[in-house]
Design a protein around this motif. Structure first.
Motif, PDB file in Angstrom:
ATOM      1  N   GLU B  43       0.837  -1.201   0.000  1.00  0.00           N
ATOM      2  CA  GLU B  43       0.000   0.000   0.000  1.00  0.00           C
ATOM      3  C   GLU B  43       0.875   1.255   0.000  1.00  0.00           C
ATOM      4  O   GLU B  43       0.635   2.210  -0.753  1.00  0.00           O
ATOM      5  CB  GLU B  43      -0.925   0.003   1.224  1.00  0.00           C
ATOM      6  N   ALA B  44       1.910   1.248   0.840  1.00  0.00           N
ATOM      7  CA  ALA B  44       2.826   2.396   0.892  1.00  0.00           C
ATOM      8  C   ALA B  44       3.476   2.609  -0.468  1.00  0.00           C
ATOM      9  O   ALA B  44       3.648   3.743  -0.928  1.00  0.00           O
ATOM     10  CB  ALA B  44       3.888   2.162   1.968  1.00  0.00           C
ATOM     11  N   ASN B  45       3.814   1.512  -1.118  1.00  0.00           N
ATOM     12  CA  ASN B  45       4.446   1.605  -2.431  1.00  0.00           C
ATOM     13  C   ASN B  45       3.500   2.225  -3.452  1.00  0.00           C
ATOM     14  O   ASN B  45       3.913   3.038  -4.281  1.00  0.00           O
ATOM     15  CB  ASN B  45       4.868   0.207  -2.876  1.00  0.00           C
ATOM     16  N   ILE B  47       1.099   4.305  -2.856  1.00  0.00           N
ATOM     17  CA  ILE B  47       0.981   5.734  -2.567  1.00  0.00           C
ATOM     18  C   ILE B  47       2.202   6.481  -3.094  1.00  0.00           C
ATOM     19  O   ILE B  47       2.082   7.556  -3.699  1.00  0.00           O
ATOM     20  CB  ILE B  47       0.855   5.946  -1.038  1.00  0.00           C
ATOM     21  N   ALA B  48       3.376   5.909  -2.879  1.00  0.00           N
ATOM     22  CA  ALA B  48       4.601   6.559  -3.360  1.00  0.00           C
ATOM     23  C   ALA B  48       4.580   6.660  -4.878  1.00  0.00           C
ATOM     24  O   ALA B  48       4.898   7.711  -5.448  1.00  0.00           O
ATOM     25  CB  ALA B  48       5.824   5.760  -2.897  1.00  0.00           C
ATOM     26  N   LEU B  49       4.153   5.574  -5.514  1.00  0.00           N
ATOM     27  CA  LEU B  49       4.125   5.554  -6.982  1.00  0.00           C
ATOM     28  C   LEU B  49       3.186   6.632  -7.512  1.00  0.00           C
ATOM     29  O   LEU B  49       3.501   7.337  -8.478  1.00  0.00           O
ATOM     30  CB  LEU B  49       3.678   4.165  -7.458  1.00  0.00           C
ATOM     31  N   SER B  51       2.366   9.433  -6.022  1.00  0.00           N
ATOM     32  CA  SER B  51       2.997  10.745  -5.827  1.00  0.00           C
ATOM     33  C   SER B  51       4.055  11.001  -6.899  1.00  0.00           C
ATOM     34  O   SER B  51       4.127  12.093  -7.468  1.00  0.00           O
ATOM     35  CB  SER B  51       3.658  10.821  -4.444  1.00  0.00           C
ATOM     36  N   PHE B  52       4.853   9.984  -7.172  1.00  0.00           N
ATOM     37  CA  PHE B  52       5.917  10.159  -8.169  1.00  0.00           C
ATOM     38  C   PHE B  52       5.328  10.357  -9.569  1.00  0.00           C
ATOM     39  O   PHE B  52       5.855  11.126 -10.370  1.00  0.00           O
ATOM     40  CB  PHE B  52       6.862   8.951  -8.160  1.00  0.00           C
TER      41      PHE B  52
END
Lengths: 196, 306
Positions: B43-45, B47-49, B51-52
């Protein structure tokens, strides 16, 4: 000043005199391939993203991007077509940023700075994130730069840990632990958001 | 932070060798807490993806593109009319015809009548770039004032389906990690995905067609969040319903009650069939294996109950 073939790319003969350049007449005319420029243009959004992750400032990212592109164009003959073009450009962006940090530190009266000290301007926890950074980077804005950069390269750019380590000049194990710390921090952040 | 915890991230990134990966999978099977941690990392990944991906839409200074284009002043001037449409010409002019550049070009055009095929191929690349055909980049709306909205929609639509096909190829073969949040947490999943995508929906019940709701995950396509709801039938065939809010300014007059077979558009990409439609400010698409005859029925059922 004697103009080399590489430098000639940017000079019309009639402008060379005005710019104080002496053409020797023996240089082979060399021009930057159009495809090379097109390849840089296609990479711009990704280069700008990487530049922002380094500078965390829009104007600085734009300046860095400009410097890196000019540097790439000036050195296009050094590009080895057997290597991925994006990796080469990312390396130029990062080196340009290190160079800029060194200049800034010299301007601040801190003398010459070794590369290992100049490579990361903000390596500590980002305590106060500007609105601009939050706006641009979204959920990853609160990650320290040392964590967000490897995450960007692996998660969004598809770099392997080894490629990331090579670009950032850190050991592969450091990349692994930093990426994990980045995700853990995001997990904490998400839990806080859900709890709010 | 434990060693096994760090290795979970490496596992997620495909950085473990075969033996290490097998060991992690065995531990995941025996340890629900470890599995939960992996789910959270995924899930964190995501979200990061997201944003990027969003960072790719930041505007780029025109001076950068200009400097790349004009660094070699001995280049011949392209004859754009020979290869590009009027709309594309507007796009190029809007970006590159700053007064100083235009003056230089006008002066050069008087001196040079040379046509360069290389330049024309570069112009084509630039158009791809400007229209967002590469690298996920899309221009900001102001650049298209009087420009070409039809082309934008076409590019975005192709991009979104192709990316969904890529995701489906990866996730539909997963057994343990088919979904990010399981179907028994439907309320939590719906709230989360509605918040992330900005598109309001409820999970359609497709059990009448033999499909069980397995759960969902957050994806990113065309730089925007996508809610993916995943269903599986008794033969383990996986179909997904993907939901994405359209870019600002795009809207369909059709309400969900008005969607019929005539509103469904069929596409086939990478061995997957797609039935897509738009309602209000939201795009929907159902994706499943190529040749699955009931896929259109599933799409119509989903459209009615979403």
């Amino acid at each position: 000043m004697v103009c080399t073939a590489l430098q000639m790319d940017y000079l019309k003969p009639e402008l060379a005199f005005a710019r104080g350049v002496v053409l020797t007449g023996v240089e082979e005319p060399v021009t930057i391939p159009d495809q090379f420029r097109a390849d840089i243009l296609l990479l711009l959004p990704r280069l700008r993203r990487f530049a922002f992750s380094l500078t965390r400032s829009g104007p600085d990212a734009d300046d860095l991007l400009q410097d890196a592109c000019i540097s790439a164009l000036a050195n296009w003959q050094q590009y080895d077509a057997a290597q991925p073009f994006d990796r080469w450009m990312f390396r130029i962006v990062r080196n340009s940023w290190i160079s800029e940090i060194r200049k800034r530190k010299v301007r601040l009266g801190e003398g010459n700075v070794p590369a290992e000290d100049a490579s990361e301007l903000q390596t500590e926890q980002v305590a106060d994130v500007s609105l601009e950074v939050k706006d641009v980077m979204g959920e990853v804005a609160h990650l320290p730069q040392e964590l967000s950069q490897p995450l960007l390269l692996v998660c969004a750019e598809g770099y392997s840990y080894q490629e990331t380590a090579d670009l950032l000049d850190v050991p592969k194990g450091t990349v692994m632990s930093r990426i994990h710390r980045a995700r853990k921090l995001l997990m904490v952040q998400l839990k806080e958001e859900k709890g709010a | 932070m434990t060693d096994i915890s760090v290795k979970l991230s490496a596992y997620l990134d495909g950085e473990l060798d075969e033996d290490e990966a097998r060991l992690i999978e065995a531990q995941l099977a025996d340890d629900p807490l470890l599995q939960q941690e992996l789910d959270e990392l995924v899930e964190a990944n995501s979200i990061a993806l997201l944003s990027f991906e969003n960072m790719l839409h930041e505007p780029i200074e025109l001076s950068v593109a200009q400097s790349i284009k004009t660094a070699d002043e001995t280049d011949a001037i392209p004859d754009f009319e020979a290869d590009v449409t009027a709309n594309e010409r507007k796009v190029i002019d809007g970006v590159f015809d700053q007064p100083s550049v235009k003056r230089q070009r006008d002066a050069d055009q008087q001196q040079l009548a040379v046509r360069s095929p290389l330049w024309r191929s570069m112009a084509a690349s630039l158009i791809l770039f400007l229209l967002g055909g590469a690298g996920g980049y899309t221009l900001h709306k102001e650049m298209f004032a009087g420009g070409a909205p039809v082309e934008i929609a076409a590019v975005e639509k192709r991009g979104w389906l192709k990316e969904i096909a890529d995701y489906h190829a990866v996730y539909s073969t997963e057994e343990r990690h088919l979904v990010e949040v399981r179907g028994d947490k439907k309320e939590h999943l719906t709230n989360w995905l509605v918040k992330k995508t900005g598109a309001s929906f409820q999970v359609p019940d497709l059990s009448g067609l033999g499909y069980v709701f397995e759960g969902g995950r957050l994806l990113v396509a065309d730089g925007r969040p996508v809610a993916q709801l995943i269903y599986r039938d008794k033969d383990a065939t996986v179909v997904a319903l993907c939901i994405q809010k359209m870019p600002a300014g795009m809207f369909s007059d059709k309400s969900k009650d008005q969607i019929g077979a005539a509103d469904m558009k069929k596409n086939t990409i990478k061995d997957f069939d797609f039935f897509s439609w738009a309602s209000g400010a939201v795009h929907y698409v159902v994706v499943g294996p190529n040749g699955k005859t009931e896929l259109e029925k599933i799409a119509l059922e989903a459209a009615r109950h979403i």
